[in-house]
Design a protein around this motif. Structure first.
Motif, mmCIF file in Angstrom:
data_model
loop_
_atom_site.group_PDB
_atom_site.id
_atom_site.type_symbol
_atom_site.label_atom_id
_atom_site.label_comp_id
_atom_site.label_asym_id
_atom_site.label_seq_id
_atom_site.Cartn_x
_atom_site.Cartn_y
_atom_site.Cartn_z
ATOM 1 N N HIS A 64 50.285 3.406 45.689
ATOM 2 C CA HIS A 64 49.204 3.187 44.733
ATOM 3 C C HIS A 64 49.790 2.591 43.469
ATOM 4 O O HIS A 64 50.864 3.007 43.028
ATOM 5 N N ARG A 65 49.083 1.648 42.890
ATOM 6 C CA ARG A 65 49.479 1.166 41.577
ATOM 7 C C ARG A 65 49.155 2.283 40.582
ATOM 8 O O ARG A 65 48.142 2.952 40.701
ATOM 9 N N ALA A 66 50.035 2.465 39.595
ATOM 10 C CA ALA A 66 49.828 3.493 38.579
ATOM 11 C C ALA A 66 49.456 2.835 37.261
ATOM 12 O O ALA A 66 49.965 1.769 36.920
ATOM 13 N N SER A 67 48.568 3.464 36.531
ATOM 14 C CA SER A 67 48.162 2.964 35.224
ATOM 15 C C SER A 67 49.331 3.076 34.249
ATOM 16 O O SER A 67 50.018 4.092 34.208
ATOM 17 N N THR A 123 57.326 5.652 40.397
ATOM 18 C CA THR A 123 58.412 4.692 40.398
ATOM 19 C C THR A 123 58.056 3.461 39.574
ATOM 20 O O THR A 123 56.886 3.190 39.326
ATOM 21 N N ILE A 124 59.087 2.747 39.169
ATOM 22 C CA ILE A 124 58.942 1.526 38.381
ATOM 23 C C ILE A 124 59.642 0.410 39.142
ATOM 24 O O ILE A 124 60.806 0.557 39.521
ATOM 25 N N SER A 125 58.944 -0.697 39.356
ATOM 26 C CA SER A 125 59.571 -1.816 40.064
ATOM 27 C C SER A 125 60.366 -2.664 39.083
ATOM 28 O O SER A 125 60.245 -2.521 37.870
ATOM 29 N N GLY A 126 61.143 -3.569 39.640
ATOM 30 C CA GLY A 126 61.854 -4.527 38.813
ATOM 31 C C GLY A 126 63.318 -4.213 38.668
ATOM 32 O O GLY A 126 63.842 -3.304 39.299
ATOM 33 N N LYS A 147 56.216 -3.088 37.282
ATOM 34 C CA LYS A 147 54.955 -2.501 37.729
ATOM 35 C C LYS A 147 55.225 -1.032 38.025
ATOM 36 O O LYS A 147 56.331 -0.658 38.412
ATOM 37 N N TYR A 148 54.208 -0.224 37.842
ATOM 38 C CA TYR A 148 54.326 1.205 38.063
ATOM 39 C C TYR A 148 53.580 1.574 39.343
ATOM 40 O O TYR A 148 52.461 1.099 39.572
ATOM 41 N N TYR A 149 54.195 2.430 40.158
ATOM 42 C CA TYR A 149 53.602 2.829 41.431
ATOM 43 C C TYR A 149 53.751 4.326 41.660
ATOM 44 O O TYR A 149 54.640 4.968 41.093
ATOM 45 N N PHE A 150 52.874 4.851 42.521
ATOM 46 C CA PHE A 150 53.060 6.153 43.131
ATOM 47 C C PHE A 150 53.305 5.899 44.610
ATOM 48 O O PHE A 150 52.504 5.234 45.265
ATOM 49 N N VAL A 151 54.403 6.398 45.136
ATOM 50 C CA VAL A 151 54.722 6.279 46.560
ATOM 51 C C VAL A 151 54.531 7.664 47.161
ATOM 52 O O VAL A 151 55.059 8.648 46.648
ATOM 53 N N THR A 152 53.762 7.729 48.249
ATOM 54 C CA THR A 152 53.431 9.011 48.866
ATOM 55 C C THR A 152 53.745 8.979 50.351
ATOM 56 O O THR A 152 53.330 8.066 51.056
ATOM 57 N N LEU A 153 54.463 9.988 50.800
ATOM 58 C CA LEU A 153 54.691 10.200 52.225
ATOM 59 C C LEU A 153 53.640 11.186 52.704
ATOM 60 O O LEU A 153 53.511 12.280 52.145
ATOM 61 N N THR A 154 52.842 10.780 53.678
ATOM 62 C CA THR A 154 51.872 11.692 54.291
ATOM 63 C C THR A 154 52.359 11.974 55.708
ATOM 64 O O THR A 154 53.434 11.529 56.102
ATOM 65 N N HIS A 155 51.564 12.696 56.471
ATOM 66 C CA HIS A 155 51.949 13.005 57.851
ATOM 67 C C HIS A 155 51.838 11.794 58.759
ATOM 68 O O HIS A 155 52.426 11.785 59.837
ATOM 69 N N ARG A 156 51.128 10.765 58.334
ATOM 70 C CA ARG A 156 50.903 9.585 59.180
ATOM 71 C C ARG A 156 51.462 8.286 58.628
ATOM 72 O O ARG A 156 51.852 7.408 59.389
ATOM 73 N N VAL A 157 51.456 8.133 57.312
ATOM 74 C CA VAL A 157 51.800 6.855 56.691
ATOM 75 C C VAL A 157 52.535 7.064 55.363
ATOM 76 O O VAL A 157 52.610 8.184 54.857
ATOM 77 N N LEU A 162 62.620 -0.371 43.712
ATOM 78 C CA LEU A 162 61.861 0.701 43.084
ATOM 79 C C LEU A 162 62.843 1.639 42.393
ATOM 80 O O LEU A 162 63.762 2.163 43.032
ATOM 81 N N ASN A 163 62.666 1.852 41.104
ATOM 82 C CA ASN A 163 63.526 2.720 40.305
ATOM 83 C C ASN A 163 62.827 4.053 40.106
ATOM 84 O O ASN A 163 61.664 4.093 39.693
ATOM 85 N N ILE A 164 63.548 5.133 40.390
ATOM 86 C CA ILE A 164 62.981 6.476 40.317
ATOM 87 C C ILE A 164 63.761 7.262 39.266
ATOM 88 O O ILE A 164 64.986 7.423 39.384
ATOM 89 N N GLY A 165 63.064 7.742 38.267
ATOM 90 C CA GLY A 165 63.709 8.499 37.196
ATOM 91 C C GLY A 165 64.168 9.874 37.650
ATOM 92 O O GLY A 165 63.718 10.413 38.659
#
Length: 153
Positions: free
Chosen positions: A66-69, A31-34, A52-62, A116-119
């Motif tokens: 993560h910031r993405a390069s 995702t891309i913020s802004g 800013k670039y991020y990875f958003v992850t859904l796990t079983h608990r949380v 958060l913008n998702i392509g």
């Protein structure tokens, strides 16, 4: 440089496993913020200062963020870890669109929600994320219900 979606998801899964070996990702999206990505692309390099670039992850608990390069699309430092109940209350304004979908995420410690913008490339993962977060598990807290879930018919 990671270009394939599966490669990026494997790198995020490895980053999560390094932090918490007993938890595993359900779904990850980039995702891309802004403001609008269309506007930022018109501003060129200046526009890149506002996103800013991020990875958003859904796990079983949380839900992890993560910031993405910018250059290699690799996950960098872990920015936020949000328990599922708090994540359900922190996500609002889910908008599924043809090219750029978006949602607002109230990150812990931030004064206002971050857009958060998702392509389109990641739209299936966004669908899985929203359905997994709001469709499964405990009931959605009342403060998160004003947002209509566009994924239900």
């Amino acid at each position: 440089m990671a270009i394939r979606k599966s490669t990026m998801q494997e790198q995020v899964a490895a980053a999560i496993a390094a932090i918490e070996p007993n938890d595993r990702p359900v779904v990850t999206f980039h995702t891309i913020s802004g403001p609008s990505p269309w506007l930022m692309s018109q501003l060129g390099l200046i526009g890149q200062l506002f996103v800013k670039y991020y990875f958003v992850t859904l796990t079983h608990r949380v839900v992890t963020v993560h910031r993405a390069s910018r250059m290699s699309n690799r996950p960098q430092e872990l920015v936020h870890v949000v328990p599922l109940d708090q994540a359900r209350a922190a996500i609002t304004d889910v908008n599924r669109a043809t090219l750029w979908s978006s949602l607002k995420f109230q990150f812990p410690g931030e004064p206002k929600p971050t857009r958060l913008n998702i392509g389109r490339y990641w739209r299936n993962e966004l669908d899985t994320f929203v359905n997994g977060l709001f469709g499964g598990g405990p009931a959605v807290p009342p403060q998160a219900q004003p947002v209509a879930n566009p994924y239900q018919a």
